[in-house]
Design a protein around this motif. Structure first.
Motif, PDB file in Angstrom:
ATOM      1  N   PHE A 183      57.463  99.791   0.660  1.00  0.00           N
ATOM      2  CA  PHE A 183      58.576 100.541   0.659  1.00  0.00           C
ATOM      3  C   PHE A 183      58.488 101.773   0.385  1.00  0.00           C
ATOM      4  CE2 PHE A 183      62.516 102.158  -0.966  1.00  0.00           C
ATOM      5  CZ  PHE A 183      63.489 101.770  -0.054  1.00  0.00           C
ATOM      6  N   CYS A 184      57.678 102.168  -0.671  1.00  0.00           N
ATOM      7  CA  CYS A 184      57.391 103.730  -1.086  1.00  0.00           C
ATOM      8  C   CYS A 184      56.374 104.341  -0.054  1.00  0.00           C
ATOM      9  CB  CYS A 184      56.552 103.620  -2.284  1.00  0.00           C
ATOM     10  SG  CYS A 184      57.824 103.149  -3.960  1.00  0.00           S
ATOM     11  N   GLN A 185      55.554 103.789   0.407  1.00  0.00           N
ATOM     12  CA  GLN A 185      54.855 104.371   1.582  1.00  0.00           C
ATOM     13  C   GLN A 185      55.519 104.558   2.722  1.00  0.00           C
ATOM     14  OE1 GLN A 185      51.424 101.768   3.223  1.00  0.00           O
ATOM     15  NE2 GLN A 185      50.235 103.569   2.906  1.00  0.00           N
ATOM     16  N   VAL A 186      56.505 103.658   3.221  1.00  0.00           N
ATOM     17  CA  VAL A 186      57.155 103.837   4.458  1.00  0.00           C
ATOM     18  C   VAL A 186      58.155 105.212   4.209  1.00  0.00           C
ATOM     19  CG1 VAL A 186      59.209 103.135   5.607  1.00  0.00           C
ATOM     20  CG2 VAL A 186      57.198 101.449   5.233  1.00  0.00           C
ATOM     21  N   LYS A 187      58.833 105.082   2.970  1.00  0.00           N
ATOM     22  CA  LYS A 187      59.466 106.171   2.553  1.00  0.00           C
ATOM     23  C   LYS A 187      58.783 107.604   2.605  1.00  0.00           C
ATOM     24  CE  LYS A 187      61.536 106.648  -1.432  1.00  0.00           C
ATOM     25  NZ  LYS A 187      62.634 106.293  -2.457  1.00  0.00           N
ATOM     26  N   GLU A 188      57.369 107.602   2.270  1.00  0.00           N
ATOM     27  CA  GLU A 188      56.632 108.967   2.515  1.00  0.00           C
ATOM     28  C   GLU A 188      56.338 109.451   3.649  1.00  0.00           C
ATOM     29  OE1 GLU A 188      53.018 108.495   0.095  1.00  0.00           O
ATOM     30  OE2 GLU A 188      54.115 108.161  -1.800  1.00  0.00           O
ATOM     31  N   ILE A 189      56.149 108.288   4.639  1.00  0.00           N
ATOM     32  CA  ILE A 189      55.927 108.578   5.983  1.00  0.00           C
ATOM     33  C   ILE A 189      57.037 109.108   6.776  1.00  0.00           C
ATOM     34  CG2 ILE A 189      54.807 107.758   8.212  1.00  0.00           C
ATOM     35  CD1 ILE A 189      53.069 105.754   6.405  1.00  0.00           C
ATOM     36  N   LEU A 190      58.021 108.515   6.213  1.00  0.00           N
ATOM     37  CA  LEU A 190      59.392 109.006   7.164  1.00  0.00           C
ATOM     38  C   LEU A 190      59.616 110.523   6.751  1.00  0.00           C
ATOM     39  CD1 LEU A 190      62.170 106.300   6.649  1.00  0.00           C
ATOM     40  CD2 LEU A 190      61.602 107.740   8.669  1.00  0.00           C
ATOM     41  N   ALA A 191      59.239 110.837   5.573  1.00  0.00           N
ATOM     42  CA  ALA A 191      59.350 112.151   4.965  1.00  0.00           C
ATOM     43  C   ALA A 191      58.815 113.222   5.899  1.00  0.00           C
ATOM     44  CB  ALA A 191      59.255 112.587   3.562  1.00  0.00           C
ATOM     45  N   THR A 192      57.760 112.652   6.730  1.00  0.00           N
ATOM     46  CA  THR A 192      57.024 113.700   7.363  1.00  0.00           C
ATOM     47  C   THR A 192      57.818 114.039   8.669  1.00  0.00           C
ATOM     48  OG1 THR A 192      55.821 112.217   8.663  1.00  0.00           O
ATOM     49  CG2 THR A 192      55.161 113.095   6.414  1.00  0.00           C
ATOM     50  N   SER A 193      58.958 113.215   9.181  1.00  0.00           N
ATOM     51  CA  SER A 193      59.616 113.643  10.642  1.00  0.00           C
ATOM     52  C   SER A 193      60.087 114.778  10.954  1.00  0.00           C
ATOM     53  CB  SER A 193      60.516 112.233  10.743  1.00  0.00           C
ATOM     54  OG  SER A 193      61.712 112.484  10.445  1.00  0.00           O
TER      55      SER A 193
END
Ligand SMILES: Nc1nc2c(c(=O)[nH]1)N(C=O)[C@@H](CNc1ccc(C(=O)N[C@@H](CCC(=O)O)C(=O)O)cc1)CN2
Ligand SMILES: Nc1nc2c(ncn2[C@@H]2O[C@H](COP(=O)(O)OP(=O)(O)OP(=O)(O)O)[C@@H](O)[C@H]2O)c(=O)[nH]1
Ligand SMILES: [K+]
Ligand SMILES: [Mg+2]
Length: 456
Positions: free
Chosen positions: A202-212
């Motif tokens: 979940f945390c990793q997905v959130k981090e990657i999402l922040a790069t959009s």
């Protein structure tokens, strides 16, 4: 679209007249070698994979030589598409390359759809979907940073963490389903281990999402319109900024009649700058149309550089134009500060970003660029270590994955039955699989690859 039985052909290089010294026609598919042997005359040379042959392309009907060329052979699976690939390296320019393509089409190949070579590389398992998208990004990159991010994507920077997360979710799902099917034969589930795995993903997905957001900036760039009344120095600003004489500058108000475009890179972000006609009431038909285009450019732009002159201060004409653009994201540019101090301009207090400069003397451009980056949230893009920035499709799928993972967490916390866990986990696995292409529909593939250029 998913027909891979045909042998496809396309021109793989740009074909602007007289700009390339070499042009490549590429073939991929089972008949590539047969077609190439029909067209290419290379006496005493062996047709082996990963060799370059020298010879002539000839029209098999007439024997006429079409070009002196090199031919590159890459046999399946050691090729970009994992099919038999042949490249004709011809003389650049339109005529030889187009005639060679035409011969390929007359002798058994079909014209490739946009992106079809890369689609085959994906369908044949050489690259996943994020890498395929990176190929298109790399070709279309308009800044060094955009290209760097695309190359990192091509090397699996996004695919790898997503693939791993999905595979962990699949392992957890298998554990859960085993308990649903044969509960009595197995030790109880390690709920806390599962919980913490889900948390990590979940945390990793959130981090990657922040790069959009930066992905959007890097790929689409910014459209910036320079707008203001006549003679404040809009065209001078465009020229100083682009270090060119792109726009005509005179001391006559009403010099610029049409929108003049220049493409720049600011802190890694591709920026399209539009110089526009000075806005005023005019009896001249041509100028009136130009002014209407200025207003339209201001409406379409991501950012308006509303330009005024320190020499004249804030005039009623400035106030009227400001009224028309004040709803847009805006920077107030106070030009000609070599003639008078910037504080001569008494502007409305709600304007937050102000840059004083002297375009004719090339002064203040750096401050302007900094203000633009600030307003667009682009500061971090110039950071050297940046190499991940997802696109909108990836962001949409990740958002769904994130929501499903959140639900899994909630289901665990509330102590609901295992069937509930597996429903949400499956949804998360599906969303992650859409990103890499492990689970993807034909219509999604169509949408992605139709945006490619022909020959890619
Ligand atoms: N002339 C030419 N230049 C080109 C390409 C091309 O197709 N032709 N490329 C096209 O995009 C890029 C290079 N990318 C490539 C990526 C993979 C393979 C390839 O054949 N891969 C195989 C086999 C590798 C090997 O021989 O070990 C594979 O990965 O299975 C070729 C080019 C840029 N330059
Ligand atoms: N002193 C001084 N003059 C400037 C400066 N910038 C522009 N000018 C002069 O102002 C005049 C008008 O400049 P332009 O760049 O054509 O102005 P514009 O806003 O594009 O004008 P229109 O296209 O007619 O709307 C020219 O004579 C420029 O040399 C500046 O920073 N300082
Ligand atoms: K002018
Ligand atoms: Mg002008």
């Amino acid at each position: 679209m998913l027909n891979t039985a045909d042998t496809i052909a396309a021109i793989a290089t740009a074909i602007v007249p007289e700009t390339g010294s070499i042009g490549i026609v590429r073939l991929s598919g089972a008949s590539s070698i047969a077609i190439a042997r029909t067209l290419f005359d290379a006496p005493r040379q062996t047709w082996e994979s990963h060799r370059v042959l020298y010879g002539h392309v000839r029209d098999p009907r007439t024997g006429e030589a079409i070009d002196e060329a090199l031919l590159l052979l890459m046999l399946a699976p050691r090729s970009f598409t994992r099919e038999d690939v042949v490249e004709f390296h011809c003389h650049g320019g339109m005529i030889p390359v187009q005639r060679v393509l035409q011969l390929c089409l007359e002798n058994g190949a079909r014209l490739a759809d946009p992106g079809e070579f890369t689609l085959r590389a994906f369908l044949n398992g050489r690259i996943d979907l994020t890498r395929a998208e990176s190929v298109a990004d790399l070709v279309g990159a308009r800044s060094v940073q955009a290209a760097r991010v695309a190359l990192a994507g091509l090397q699996g920077k996004l695919a790898e963490p997503i693939r791993q997360s999905r595979s962990t979710c699949l392992d957890i799902l298998a554990e859960i389903e085993a308990r649903i099917d044969f509960e009595e034969d197995l030790p109880p589930l390690d709920e806390s281990a599962i919980s913490s795995s889900i948390d990590r993903i979940f945390c990793q997905v959130k981090e990657i999402l922040a790069t959009s957001d930066r992905g959007e900036l890097l790929r689409s760039g910014l459209k910036v319109a320079i707008v203001g009344r006549p003679n404040v120095g809009k065209s001078s600003l465009l020229n100083a900024w682009s270090r060119s004489d792109r726009a005509i500058v005179t001391d006559l108000p009403g010099t610029t009649r049409d929108v003049v475009e220049s493409r720049l890179v600011v802190g890694g972000i591709p920026v399209q700058v539009l110089d526009t006609a000075g806005i005023r009431e005019s009896g001249d038909t041509v100028e009136r149309i130009g002014v209407e285009r200025s207003r339209q450019a201001a409406r379409d732009a991501d950012l308006v550089l509303f330009t005024v002159s320190a020499a004249e201060g804030w005039t009623t004409a400035d106030a009227e134009i400001y009224r028309q653009v004040s709803e847009r994201p805006l920077i107030l540019v106070i030009n000609k500060i070599d003639l008078a101090p910037a504080d001569r301009v008494v502007y409305p207090r709600q304007i937050e970003r102000v840059v004083p400069l002297a375009a004719a003397r090339n002064q203040g451009i750096e401050k302007l660029e900094k203000a633009i980056l600030d307003s667009a949230g682009g500061n971090e893009i110039s950071a050297a270590n940046l190499d991940l920035a997802i696109n909108q499709r990836q962001a949409a799928a990740l958002t769904r994955a994130k929501q499903s993972l959140e639900q899994v967490r909630e289901t665990i916390e509330r102590g609901l039955p295992l069937d509930f866990w597996s429903i949400d986990l499956r949804a998360a696995i599906g969303a992650l699989g859409e990103i890499t292409g492990e689970e993807v529909t034909e219509s999604v593939l169509d949408r992605i690859f139709s945006r490619f250029c022909i020959g890619k």
